[in-house]
Structures are given as structure tokens and as C-alpha cells.
Write a protein that holds these residues in place. Sequence first.
Motif, PDB file in Angstrom:
ATOM      1  N   ILE A   3       0.814  -1.213   0.000  1.00  0.00           N
ATOM      2  CA  ILE A   3       0.000   0.000   0.000  1.00  0.00           C
ATOM      3  C   ILE A   3       0.851   1.267   0.000  1.00  0.00           C
ATOM      4  O   ILE A   3       0.365   2.324  -0.385  1.00  0.00           O
ATOM      5  CB  ILE A   3      -1.011   0.011   1.171  1.00  0.00           C
ATOM      6  N   ILE A   4       2.106   1.156   0.445  1.00  0.00           N
ATOM      7  CA  ILE A   4       3.015   2.294   0.373  1.00  0.00           C
ATOM      8  C   ILE A   4       4.371   1.780  -0.127  1.00  0.00           C
ATOM      9  O   ILE A   4       5.048   1.043   0.591  1.00  0.00           O
ATOM     10  CB  ILE A   4       3.204   2.995   1.735  1.00  0.00           C
ATOM     11  N   PRO A   5       4.769   2.160  -1.330  1.00  0.00           N
ATOM     12  CA  PRO A   5       6.064   1.719  -1.845  1.00  0.00           C
ATOM     13  C   PRO A   5       7.224   2.528  -1.257  1.00  0.00           C
ATOM     14  O   PRO A   5       7.014   3.551  -0.586  1.00  0.00           O
ATOM     15  CB  PRO A   5       5.935   1.953  -3.355  1.00  0.00           C
ATOM     16  N   HIS A   6       8.424   2.079  -1.541  1.00  0.00           N
ATOM     17  CA  HIS A   6       9.658   2.647  -0.997  1.00  0.00           C
ATOM     18  C   HIS A   6       9.709   4.175  -1.114  1.00  0.00           C
ATOM     19  O   HIS A   6       9.967   4.864  -0.121  1.00  0.00           O
ATOM     20  CB  HIS A   6      10.860   2.011  -1.711  1.00  0.00           C
ATOM     21  N   LYS A   7       9.486   4.693  -2.298  1.00  0.00           N
ATOM     22  CA  LYS A   7       9.598   6.146  -2.523  1.00  0.00           C
ATOM     23  C   LYS A   7       8.635   6.928  -1.631  1.00  0.00           C
ATOM     24  O   LYS A   7       8.997   7.949  -1.055  1.00  0.00           O
ATOM     25  CB  LYS A   7       9.344   6.472  -3.994  1.00  0.00           C
ATOM     26  N   GLN A   8       7.412   6.441  -1.489  1.00  0.00           N
ATOM     27  CA  GLN A   8       6.427   7.133  -0.655  1.00  0.00           C
ATOM     28  C   GLN A   8       6.768   7.018   0.829  1.00  0.00           C
ATOM     29  O   GLN A   8       6.526   7.953   1.591  1.00  0.00           O
ATOM     30  CB  GLN A   8       5.023   6.604  -0.921  1.00  0.00           C
ATOM     31  N   VAL A   9       7.325   5.878   1.258  1.00  0.00           N
ATOM     32  CA  VAL A   9       7.758   5.739   2.657  1.00  0.00           C
ATOM     33  C   VAL A   9       8.822   6.796   2.941  1.00  0.00           C
ATOM     34  O   VAL A   9       8.770   7.487   3.965  1.00  0.00           O
ATOM     35  CB  VAL A   9       8.276   4.317   2.965  1.00  0.00           C
ATOM     36  N   LYS A  10       9.785   6.945   2.034  1.00  0.00           N
ATOM     37  CA  LYS A  10      10.838   7.950   2.221  1.00  0.00           C
ATOM     38  C   LYS A  10      10.249   9.362   2.271  1.00  0.00           C
ATOM     39  O   LYS A  10      10.668  10.185   3.083  1.00  0.00           O
ATOM     40  CB  LYS A  10      11.880   7.834   1.110  1.00  0.00           C
ATOM     41  N   LYS A 146      -9.255  -7.963  11.242  1.00  0.00           N
ATOM     42  CA  LYS A 146      -8.577  -9.175  10.777  1.00  0.00           C
ATOM     43  C   LYS A 146      -7.380  -8.871   9.870  1.00  0.00           C
ATOM     44  O   LYS A 146      -6.533  -9.725   9.669  1.00  0.00           O
ATOM     45  CB  LYS A 146      -9.564 -10.083  10.038  1.00  0.00           C
ATOM     46  N   GLN A 147      -7.338  -7.674   9.325  1.00  0.00           N
ATOM     47  CA  GLN A 147      -6.228  -7.321   8.453  1.00  0.00           C
ATOM     48  C   GLN A 147      -4.989  -6.979   9.284  1.00  0.00           C
ATOM     49  O   GLN A 147      -5.085  -6.554  10.435  1.00  0.00           O
ATOM     50  CB  GLN A 147      -6.610  -6.141   7.561  1.00  0.00           C
ATOM     51  N   ASP A 148      -3.832  -7.179   8.672  1.00  0.00           N
ATOM     52  CA  ASP A 148      -2.559  -6.962   9.347  1.00  0.00           C
ATOM     53  C   ASP A 148      -1.718  -6.006   8.506  1.00  0.00           C
ATOM     54  O   ASP A 148      -1.704  -6.104   7.280  1.00  0.00           O
ATOM     55  CB  ASP A 148      -1.847  -8.312   9.516  1.00  0.00           C
ATOM     56  N   ILE A 149      -1.024  -5.104   9.169  1.00  0.00           N
ATOM     57  CA  ILE A 149      -0.112  -4.182   8.499  1.00  0.00           C
ATOM     58  C   ILE A 149       1.311  -4.655   8.772  1.00  0.00           C
ATOM     59  O   ILE A 149       1.698  -4.853   9.917  1.00  0.00           O
ATOM     60  CB  ILE A 149      -0.271  -2.742   9.033  1.00  0.00           C
ATOM     61  N   GLN A 150       2.085  -4.826   7.715  1.00  0.00           N
ATOM     62  CA  GLN A 150       3.501  -5.191   7.822  1.00  0.00           C
ATOM     63  C   GLN A 150       4.333  -4.024   7.300  1.00  0.00           C
ATOM     64  O   GLN A 150       4.114  -3.566   6.178  1.00  0.00           O
ATOM     65  CB  GLN A 150       3.808  -6.444   6.994  1.00  0.00           C
ATOM     66  N   VAL A 151       5.283  -3.561   8.125  1.00  0.00           N
ATOM     67  CA  VAL A 151       6.155  -2.469   7.731  1.00  0.00           C
ATOM     68  C   VAL A 151       7.572  -3.012   7.622  1.00  0.00           C
ATOM     69  O   VAL A 151       8.086  -3.608   8.565  1.00  0.00           O
ATOM     70  CB  VAL A 151       6.093  -1.311   8.751  1.00  0.00           C
ATOM     71  N   ASP A 152       8.192  -2.808   6.472  1.00  0.00           N
ATOM     72  CA  ASP A 152       9.569  -3.247   6.250  1.00  0.00           C
ATOM     73  C   ASP A 152      10.461  -2.015   6.185  1.00  0.00           C
ATOM     74  O   ASP A 152      10.388  -1.236   5.239  1.00  0.00           O
ATOM     75  CB  ASP A 152       9.662  -4.049   4.942  1.00  0.00           C
ATOM     76  N   LEU A 153      11.282  -1.840   7.226  1.00  0.00           N
ATOM     77  CA  LEU A 153      12.211  -0.713   7.283  1.00  0.00           C
ATOM     78  C   LEU A 153      13.647  -1.196   7.405  1.00  0.00           C
ATOM     79  O   LEU A 153      14.523  -0.454   7.853  1.00  0.00           O
ATOM     80  CB  LEU A 153      11.874   0.191   8.479  1.00  0.00           C
ATOM     81  N   ASP A 154      13.904  -2.437   7.030  1.00  0.00           N
ATOM     82  CA  ASP A 154      15.252  -2.993   7.155  1.00  0.00           C
ATOM     83  C   ASP A 154      16.247  -2.218   6.307  1.00  0.00           C
ATOM     84  O   ASP A 154      15.955  -1.850   5.165  1.00  0.00           O
ATOM     85  CB  ASP A 154      15.278  -4.471   6.744  1.00  0.00           C
ATOM     86  N   ASP A 155      17.416  -1.979   6.878  1.00  0.00           N
ATOM     87  CA  ASP A 155      18.477  -1.282   6.161  1.00  0.00           C
ATOM     88  C   ASP A 155      18.902  -2.079   4.943  1.00  0.00           C
ATOM     89  O   ASP A 155      18.978  -3.296   4.968  1.00  0.00           O
ATOM     90  CB  ASP A 155      19.689  -1.078   7.089  1.00  0.00           C
ATOM     91  N   GLY A 156      19.182  -1.380   3.865  1.00  0.00           N
ATOM     92  CA  GLY A 156      19.675  -2.023   2.659  1.00  0.00           C
ATOM     93  C   GLY A 156      18.614  -2.642   1.775  1.00  0.00           C
ATOM     94  O   GLY A 156      18.918  -3.179   0.730  1.00  0.00           O
ATOM     95  N   ARG A 157      17.364  -2.594   2.207  1.00  0.00           N
ATOM     96  CA  ARG A 157      16.280  -3.139   1.394  1.00  0.00           C
ATOM     97  C   ARG A 157      15.288  -2.034   1.086  1.00  0.00           C
ATOM     98  O   ARG A 157      15.317  -0.967   1.682  1.00  0.00           O
ATOM     99  CB  ARG A 157      15.575  -4.270   2.153  1.00  0.00           C
ATOM    100  N   ALA A 158      14.417  -2.305   0.173  1.00  0.00           N
ATOM    101  CA  ALA A 158      13.384  -1.324  -0.156  1.00  0.00           C
ATOM    102  C   ALA A 158      12.369  -1.263   0.978  1.00  0.00           C
ATOM    103  O   ALA A 158      11.906  -2.288   1.458  1.00  0.00           O
ATOM    104  CB  ALA A 158      12.698  -1.705  -1.462  1.00  0.00           C
ATOM    105  N   PHE A 159      12.063  -0.063   1.431  1.00  0.00           N
ATOM    106  CA  PHE A 159      11.039   0.112   2.455  1.00  0.00           C
ATOM    107  C   PHE A 159       9.687  -0.161   1.839  1.00  0.00           C
ATOM    108  O   PHE A 159       9.458   0.116   0.655  1.00  0.00           O
ATOM    109  CB  PHE A 159      11.028   1.555   2.993  1.00  0.00           C
ATOM    110  N   ALA A 160       8.757  -0.688   2.647  1.00  0.00           N
ATOM    111  CA  ALA A 160       7.404  -0.938   2.145  1.00  0.00           C
ATOM    112  C   ALA A 160       6.437  -1.077   3.297  1.00  0.00           C
ATOM    113  O   ALA A 160       6.816  -1.461   4.399  1.00  0.00           O
ATOM    114  CB  ALA A 160       7.385  -2.209   1.300  1.00  0.00           C
ATOM    115  N   VAL A 161       5.178  -0.765   3.030  1.00  0.00           N
ATOM    116  CA  VAL A 161       4.078  -1.034   3.949  1.00  0.00           C
ATOM    117  C   VAL A 161       3.097  -1.910   3.195  1.00  0.00           C
ATOM    118  O   VAL A 161       2.666  -1.553   2.094  1.00  0.00           O
ATOM    119  CB  VAL A 161       3.411   0.264   4.418  1.00  0.00           C
TER     120      VAL A 161
END
Length: 164
Positions: A3-10, A146-161
Amino acid sequence: MEIIPHKQVKQKIKRLAIEILEHNYDQEVIYLIGINNNGFRFAKLIQKEMQSMGSAEVRLINVRLNTARPLEEDITLSVDVDTLAGKTLILVDDVANSGRTLFYATKPLMEIVPGRLEAAVLVDRTHKMFPVNVDYVGISLATTLKQDIQVDLDDGRAFAVELN
């Protein structure tokens, strides 16, 4: 589903950094208190943006708590809580759902009187069950329980929600 790609997270990180600085323009030092792993990573990213703008010193603190059972283990800060008395504190997490994690993360701060205590999250969901107000929000989502939000903020990878 992303729902939120790397560029938008930044972009959201940059906007939140600007908002925090604008609201705290008169502060020489701002403390970002990141919750556990992802909240701390998110706070670190905000800190980096804020420091690039150069108007205030931004210090990073980690708060550790057991989110599933917040009363069973001590809630700890990476600094002595007394050093935060009278200071501007921003509690930071990746997702605010029921408000429970943010609520319990303030427990060690109840021993002092901060100058200001605010909260910042990347994703704010609309399922609050605790009296928690989020001051700085990247995106607000109305989701089902019931829905779950996963946030990926790991260094060196593309950020995503992602919404699952």
C-alpha cells in the motif's frame, strides 16, 4: 498487497521530520524514543532526516517492552529516565493499532514530568482501545480487525508497507 512503496515511505519520513521540527521549532534538543525494533528503526530514519535539516539536535533513545504481555516484563529505556525530565520527547513506532503499545511505552516516563510528550507513527489504524493520540502520522488507514499491516524498514532493502 503493497500500500506504500519505498519512494512514498521515504517521502513520509521526510514530511514527518519537517512536521516535528516545525512544531518544536523553539527546542534545542528533541528526543526520539523508538519502540522495540521497527519503531527504533523508524525513529532512526526520522532522526537522520531531522539532522540533515540542522535546526535542532536530535537524540535517539530505545524503549523495550513485551508488546504481547506488557506487564510481565520490565519496560526499559536505553537512558536514565531522570535525564528526560523537562525535555521534548517524541514516542515513535511503525504502526499504531489499538494504542496499547504506545500506552505502555509511556510507563517509564510516568516517573518524570517531560516538557512535551508526543507520538509519531508511520501508519495509524482506527482501532484505538486506549486513550492515545498520535500527533504525527504518515498515513491513516481504516482497516478491518482481521487485516494486518507489515512495515519493512530494514536497512539495505526497499522500504514498504503491506496490508495482509
